[in-house]
Scaffold this motif. Structure first.
Motif, mmCIF file in Angstrom:
data_model
loop_
_atom_site.group_PDB
_atom_site.id
_atom_site.type_symbol
_atom_site.label_atom_id
_atom_site.label_comp_id
_atom_site.label_asym_id
_atom_site.label_seq_id
_atom_site.Cartn_x
_atom_site.Cartn_y
_atom_site.Cartn_z
ATOM 1 N N PHE A 321 -48.879 9.129 14.256
ATOM 2 C CA PHE A 321 -48.389 7.814 13.845
ATOM 3 C C PHE A 321 -49.321 7.181 12.816
ATOM 4 N N LEU A 322 -50.635 7.265 13.042
ATOM 5 C CA LEU A 322 -51.577 6.694 12.083
ATOM 6 C C LEU A 322 -51.489 7.401 10.732
ATOM 7 N N SER A 323 -51.370 8.726 10.755
ATOM 8 C CA SER A 323 -51.246 9.465 9.501
ATOM 9 C C SER A 323 -49.966 9.087 8.761
ATOM 10 N N LEU A 324 -48.871 8.964 9.501
ATOM 11 C CA LEU A 324 -47.615 8.542 8.881
ATOM 12 C C LEU A 324 -47.741 7.161 8.253
ATOM 13 N N ALA A 325 -48.294 6.217 9.033
ATOM 14 C CA ALA A 325 -48.422 4.850 8.520
ATOM 15 C C ALA A 325 -49.281 4.805 7.267
ATOM 16 N N PHE A 326 -50.382 5.556 7.262
ATOM 17 C CA PHE A 326 -51.291 5.525 6.112
ATOM 18 C C PHE A 326 -50.653 6.140 4.869
ATOM 19 N N TRP A 327 -50.083 7.346 5.004
ATOM 20 C CA TRP A 327 -49.581 8.028 3.821
ATOM 21 C C TRP A 327 -48.277 7.419 3.309
ATOM 22 N N ILE A 328 -47.454 6.880 4.191
ATOM 23 C CA ILE A 328 -46.266 6.174 3.709
ATOM 24 C C ILE A 328 -46.670 4.902 2.981
ATOM 25 N N TRP A 329 -47.666 4.208 3.507
ATOM 26 C CA TRP A 329 -48.168 3.016 2.816
ATOM 27 C C TRP A 329 -48.747 3.369 1.456
ATOM 28 N N LEU A 330 -49.391 4.542 1.359
ATOM 29 C CA LEU A 330 -50.066 4.895 0.114
ATOM 30 C C LEU A 330 -49.118 5.540 -0.892
ATOM 31 N N TRP A 331 -48.277 6.490 -0.435
ATOM 32 C CA TRP A 331 -47.457 7.273 -1.362
ATOM 33 C C TRP A 331 -45.963 7.169 -1.095
ATOM 34 N N GLY A 332 -45.531 6.368 -0.179
ATOM 35 C CA GLY A 332 -44.106 6.190 0.048
ATOM 36 C C GLY A 332 -43.477 7.380 0.760
ATOM 37 N N PRO A 333 -42.210 7.702 0.452
ATOM 38 C CA PRO A 333 -41.512 8.791 1.156
ATOM 39 C C PRO A 333 -42.214 10.146 1.043
ATOM 40 N N VAL A 334 -42.807 10.435 -0.123
ATOM 41 C CA VAL A 334 -43.528 11.710 -0.266
ATOM 42 C C VAL A 334 -44.715 11.756 0.693
ATOM 43 N N GLY A 335 -45.376 10.617 0.864
ATOM 44 C CA GLY A 335 -46.461 10.558 1.835
ATOM 45 C C GLY A 335 -45.994 10.819 3.245
ATOM 46 N N GLY A 336 -44.779 10.368 3.572
ATOM 47 C CA GLY A 336 -44.238 10.663 4.894
ATOM 48 C C GLY A 336 -44.020 12.147 5.106
ATOM 49 N N LEU A 337 -43.613 12.871 4.061
ATOM 50 C CA LEU A 337 -43.455 14.326 4.167
ATOM 51 C C LEU A 337 -44.788 15.048 4.306
ATOM 52 N N LEU A 338 -45.837 14.486 3.698
ATOM 53 C CA LEU A 338 -47.132 15.158 3.685
ATOM 54 C C LEU A 338 -48.036 14.751 4.839
ATOM 55 N N ALA A 339 -47.659 13.728 5.589
ATOM 56 C CA ALA A 339 -48.571 13.169 6.594
ATOM 57 C C ALA A 339 -48.957 14.200 7.649
ATOM 58 N N VAL A 340 -47.981 14.850 8.271
ATOM 59 C CA VAL A 340 -48.289 15.821 9.328
ATOM 60 C C VAL A 340 -48.980 17.063 8.767
ATOM 61 N N PRO A 341 -48.548 17.668 7.637
ATOM 62 C CA PRO A 341 -49.323 18.792 7.085
ATOM 63 C C PRO A 341 -50.766 18.438 6.751
ATOM 64 N N PHE A 342 -51.001 17.242 6.200
ATOM 65 C CA PHE A 342 -52.378 16.823 5.943
ATOM 66 C C PHE A 342 -53.176 16.748 7.239
ATOM 67 N N LEU A 343 -52.544 16.251 8.286
ATOM 68 C CA LEU A 343 -53.218 16.163 9.580
ATOM 69 C C LEU A 343 -53.524 17.558 10.133
ATOM 70 N N LEU A 344 -52.615 18.492 9.926
ATOM 71 C CA LEU A 344 -52.851 19.869 10.367
ATOM 72 C C LEU A 344 -54.004 20.515 9.587
ATOM 73 N N ILE A 345 -54.084 20.244 8.292
ATOM 74 C CA ILE A 345 -55.197 20.778 7.499
ATOM 75 C C ILE A 345 -56.512 20.171 7.968
ATOM 76 N N ALA A 346 -56.518 18.865 8.226
ATOM 77 C CA ALA A 346 -57.730 18.228 8.744
ATOM 78 C C ALA A 346 -58.123 18.817 10.093
ATOM 79 N N HIS A 347 -57.138 19.110 10.929
ATOM 80 C CA HIS A 347 -57.414 19.737 12.225
ATOM 81 C C HIS A 347 -58.021 21.127 12.044
ATOM 82 N N ALA A 348 -57.488 21.899 11.094
ATOM 83 C CA ALA A 348 -58.032 23.234 10.837
ATOM 84 C C ALA A 348 -59.463 23.163 10.313
ATOM 85 N N VAL A 349 -59.756 22.162 9.478
ATOM 86 C CA VAL A 349 -61.116 22.017 8.950
ATOM 87 C C VAL A 349 -62.082 21.584 10.044
ATOM 88 N N LEU A 350 -61.661 20.617 10.864
ATOM 89 C CA LEU A 350 -62.561 20.083 11.885
ATOM 90 C C LEU A 350 -62.837 21.095 12.991
#
Length: 373
Positions: A321-350
């Motif tokens: 939810f936080l990732s969705l809220a942040f990326w939609i606020w920043l990049w709009g609908p495209v951010g909503g599409l990228l929110a979960v993949p970005f979170l998965l990449i961050a999870h893989a890095v961490l």
């Protein structure tokens, strides 16, 4: 003894001064971090037309990497990347061809849907009377005469699309070019980054980061694509059985919007409520399209998705939810599409980070599922 007592106050003052200096240094570090974050957010916001399609291309490339790797067994890397890009270009062209005309028709009917919604709101005044101030708000909106006036602006959705077409074409070209070069050079890029690592342990850790990020994103997106396709087909069938016009349009919308978790299904439910208002007059029938979709979506979210995706890529709903809220606020609908993949990449890095696992041994050839189990 007197001499010793005379030396004590300067020592205390020096200690207090050093403590104050340390506090000021900590505050300055925090201030620098905050300023850096604000500058980064501002940069991401201003660079959205450039970074958003490139980021979407990288995420799409991670999803399509298993397909490209399978093709690379028989054909060169550049040719396999070109085939994947042509496939995505065909999907984009098909979506535009199928969506443009029905969407323009329904967008031109938005004033009619709004009038129907206002009429039903007036019919439900007796229900709203129990809620303080709602009836007065409806009357103030309608000018105090219990009649709603809707002003229809000149122009149509086709004209709006024609106005936005150059920017949209530029974004699509940037996306396709970035997708091709990412797929064609992803192995070289990985080797170049690994060559910057000085020790064998850091190279293994970085290689695991690449492997896990690609595995998590590709597994998630490919699985979600199959699930969304099933949901889209089910929605199309349900709308056809209910007699909703253009049922395939609502199936495609359900397919696309379901990529944006939480928000996409809510938007789809609102769209189908408007479709029901424009199609029927009786209240029970109005809610049937929305109810049918919500039933299918609830079945998909509660039973299908957990079984298909499994526990290996399960994320905290709060973080999603936080990732969705942040990326939609920043990049709009495209951010909503990228929110979960970005979170998965961050999870893989961490999960492979030296800060979290300073002495983690190499996992060898185990898959992320086994490493996570």
């Amino acid at each position: 003894m007197k001499h010793m007592y005379r030396l004590e106050p300067p020592v205390v003052r020096i200690a207090a001064k050093s403590g104050m200096d340390a506090s000021l240094q900590s505050i300055s570090r925090v201030a620098i971090i905050i300023i850096g974050l604000v500058a980064a957010f501002a940069g991401l916001d201003q660079a959205q037309p450039l970074l958003a399609p490139i980021s979407l291309a990288i995420i799409t490339g991670l999803m399509a990497s298993p397909v490209a790797s399978a093709l690379e067994r028989y054909i060169p890397v550049s040719l396999s990347a070109a085939i994947v890009v042509v496939l995505f270009l065909g999907l984009i062209a098909s979506a535009i061809a199928l969506f443009s005309m029905p969407l323009s028709i329904w967008m031109d009917r938005l004033p009619e849907i709004w009038r129907e919604l206002q009429r039903h709101m007036l019919d439900w005044q007796t229900v709203f009377e129990t809620l303080g101030g709602v009836q007065e708000q409806i009357r103030s909106i309608s000018g105090g005469e219990a009649q709603m006036t809707v002003e229809i602006e000149d122009g149509s959705a086709v004209e709006d699309i024609a106005t936005l077409a150059p920017a949209l074409v530029a974004q699509i070209i940037l996306f396709l070019a970035s997708l091709y070069f990412f797929l064609a050079t992803r192995h070289t890029l990985r080797v170049s980054i690994l060559s910057l690592c000085f020790s064998r342990h850091s190279r293994l850790r970085t290689a695991r980061m690449f492997r896990d990020a690609e595995w998590f994103v590709s597994r998630y997106l490919l699985s979600i694509t199959v699930i969304n396709a099933g949901l889209g087909l089910s929605t199309t069938a349900a709308m056809w059985l209910l007699g909703v016009p253009q049922p395939y349009l609502w199936g495609m919308l359900a397919f696309i919007l379901n990529y944006v978790v939480y928000i996409g299904p809510a938007v789809m439910a609102g769209i189908l409520l408007g479709v029901g208002l424009a199609t029927w007059d009786a209240p029970p029938a109005i809610f049937m399209p929305m109810a049918a979709y919500l039933t299918l979506n609830m079945f998909e979210a509660q039973f299908v998705t957990p079984q298909v995706i499994g526990r290996s890529v399960t994320l905290s709903p709060f973080l999603v939810f936080l990732s969705l809220a942040f990326w939609i606020w920043l990049w709009g609908p495209v951010g909503g599409l990228l929110a979960v993949p970005f979170l998965l990449i961050a999870h893989a890095v961490l999960r492979n980070s030296a800060l979290l696992h300073p002495s983690r041994p190499a996992s060898g050839g185990r898959s992320p599922v086994a490493a996570n189990a």
